[in-house]
Write a protein that holds these residues in place. Sequence first.
Motif, PDB file in Angstrom:
ATOM      1  N   SER A 261       0.831  -1.202   0.000  1.00 48.37           N
ATOM      2  CA  SER A 261       0.000   0.000   0.000  1.00 48.37           C
ATOM      3  C   SER A 261       0.869   1.256   0.000  1.00 48.37           C
ATOM      4  CB  SER A 261      -0.925  -0.008   1.213  1.00 48.37           C
ATOM      5  OG  SER A 261      -1.698   1.158   1.257  1.00 48.37           O
ATOM      6  N   ALA A 262       1.955   1.232   0.766  1.00 49.46           N
ATOM      7  CA  ALA A 262       2.887   2.361   0.800  1.00 49.46           C
ATOM      8  C   ALA A 262       3.538   2.552  -0.573  1.00 49.46           C
ATOM      9  CB  ALA A 262       3.951   2.141   1.868  1.00 49.46           C
ATOM     10  N   ILE A 263       3.846   1.450  -1.235  1.00 52.43           N
ATOM     11  CA  ILE A 263       4.445   1.520  -2.577  1.00 52.43           C
ATOM     12  C   ILE A 263       3.451   2.142  -3.557  1.00 52.43           C
ATOM     13  CG2 ILE A 263       5.226   0.134  -4.542  1.00 52.43           C
ATOM     14  CD1 ILE A 263       6.353  -1.856  -2.387  1.00 52.43           C
ATOM     15  N   ARG A 264       2.220   1.702  -3.483  1.00 53.54           N
ATOM     16  CA  ARG A 264       1.197   2.256  -4.385  1.00 53.54           C
ATOM     17  C   ARG A 264       1.035   3.753  -4.163  1.00 53.54           C
ATOM     18  NH1 ARG A 264      -4.352  -0.676  -4.486  1.00 53.54           N
ATOM     19  NH2 ARG A 264      -4.104  -0.376  -2.263  1.00 53.54           N
ATOM     20  N   SER A 265       1.018   4.161  -2.914  1.00 54.18           N
ATOM     21  CA  SER A 265       0.897   5.581  -2.593  1.00 54.18           C
ATOM     22  C   SER A 265       2.092   6.379  -3.128  1.00 54.18           C
ATOM     23  CB  SER A 265       0.780   5.752  -1.084  1.00 54.18           C
ATOM     24  OG  SER A 265       0.705   7.107  -0.733  1.00 54.18           O
ATOM     25  N   ALA A 266       3.291   5.841  -2.937  1.00 54.11           N
ATOM     26  CA  ALA A 266       4.494   6.512  -3.439  1.00 54.11           C
ATOM     27  C   ALA A 266       4.478   6.593  -4.958  1.00 54.11           C
ATOM     28  CB  ALA A 266       5.743   5.772  -2.958  1.00 54.11           C
ATOM     29  N   LEU A 267       4.006   5.549  -5.607  1.00 59.08           N
ATOM     30  CA  LEU A 267       3.925   5.544  -7.065  1.00 59.08           C
ATOM     31  C   LEU A 267       2.900   6.570  -7.552  1.00 59.08           C
ATOM     32  CD1 LEU A 267       5.135   4.229  -9.548  1.00 59.08           C
ATOM     33  CD2 LEU A 267       3.432   2.432  -9.353  1.00 59.08           C
ATOM     34  N   ASP A 268       1.764   6.649  -6.880  1.00 59.94           N
ATOM     35  CA  ASP A 268       0.748   7.633  -7.242  1.00 59.94           C
ATOM     36  C   ASP A 268       1.295   9.056  -7.124  1.00 59.94           C
ATOM     37  OD1 ASP A 268      -1.166   5.709  -7.786  1.00 59.94           O
ATOM     38  OD2 ASP A 268      -2.156   5.887  -5.839  1.00 59.94           O
ATOM     39  N   ARG A 269       2.020   9.328  -6.056  1.00 60.82           N
ATOM     40  CA  ARG A 269       2.600  10.666  -5.876  1.00 60.82           C
ATOM     41  C   ARG A 269       3.641  10.948  -6.959  1.00 60.82           C
ATOM     42  NH1 ARG A 269       2.689   8.844  -0.594  1.00 60.82           N
ATOM     43  NH2 ARG A 269       4.959   8.705  -0.599  1.00 60.82           N
ATOM     44  N   THR A 270       4.400   9.939  -7.342  1.00 57.20           N
ATOM     45  CA  THR A 270       5.404  10.110  -8.385  1.00 57.20           C
ATOM     46  C   THR A 270       4.743  10.358  -9.736  1.00 57.20           C
ATOM     47  OG1 THR A 270       6.922   8.692  -7.154  1.00 57.20           O
ATOM     48  CG2 THR A 270       7.434   9.070  -9.476  1.00 57.20           C
ATOM     49  N   ILE A 271       3.681   9.653 -10.019  1.00 58.28           N
ATOM     50  CA  ILE A 271       2.927   9.885 -11.256  1.00 58.28           C
ATOM     51  C   ILE A 271       2.434  11.329 -11.283  1.00 58.28           C
ATOM     52  CG2 ILE A 271       0.766   9.357 -12.475  1.00 58.28           C
ATOM     53  CD1 ILE A 271       1.186   6.407 -11.565  1.00 58.28           C
ATOM     54  N   GLY A 272       1.900  11.791 -10.173  1.00 57.48           N
ATOM     55  CA  GLY A 272       1.429  13.171 -10.092  1.00 57.48           C
ATOM     56  C   GLY A 272       2.537  14.168 -10.350  1.00 57.48           C
ATOM     57  N   LEU A 273       3.707  13.905  -9.803  1.00 55.86           N
ATOM     58  CA  LEU A 273       4.854  14.793 -10.003  1.00 55.86           C
ATOM     59  C   LEU A 273       5.274  14.822 -11.474  1.00 55.86           C
ATOM     60  CD1 LEU A 273       7.161  16.564  -8.842  1.00 55.86           C
ATOM     61  CD2 LEU A 273       8.456  14.440  -8.523  1.00 55.86           C
TER      62      LEU A 273
END
Length: 86
Positions: free
Chosen positions: A39-51
Amino acid sequence: MEYNDQMKNRVKRIEGQLRGVLKMMEEEKDCKDIVTQMSAIRSALDRTIGLVVGTNLEQCVREQLDKGENTDDLIKEAVNLLVKSR
């Protein structure tokens, strides 16, 4: 688009987290702990996609404005990319 060090470092950190999850699986760690890490990985990936999308959008909008062109299609495309990533 140029991908800056911040973006690359985020992806490297996610890569490390993924390797950690694989190790946890190999060590047969508790399911709850593994899912928490995933779940933490998914969240980090989502934030990276946004960036990445946000940075790209900013660059493209500036270029379009410099040319005196309309930016509506660029903005719609960026929003669609974010929606598809979910």
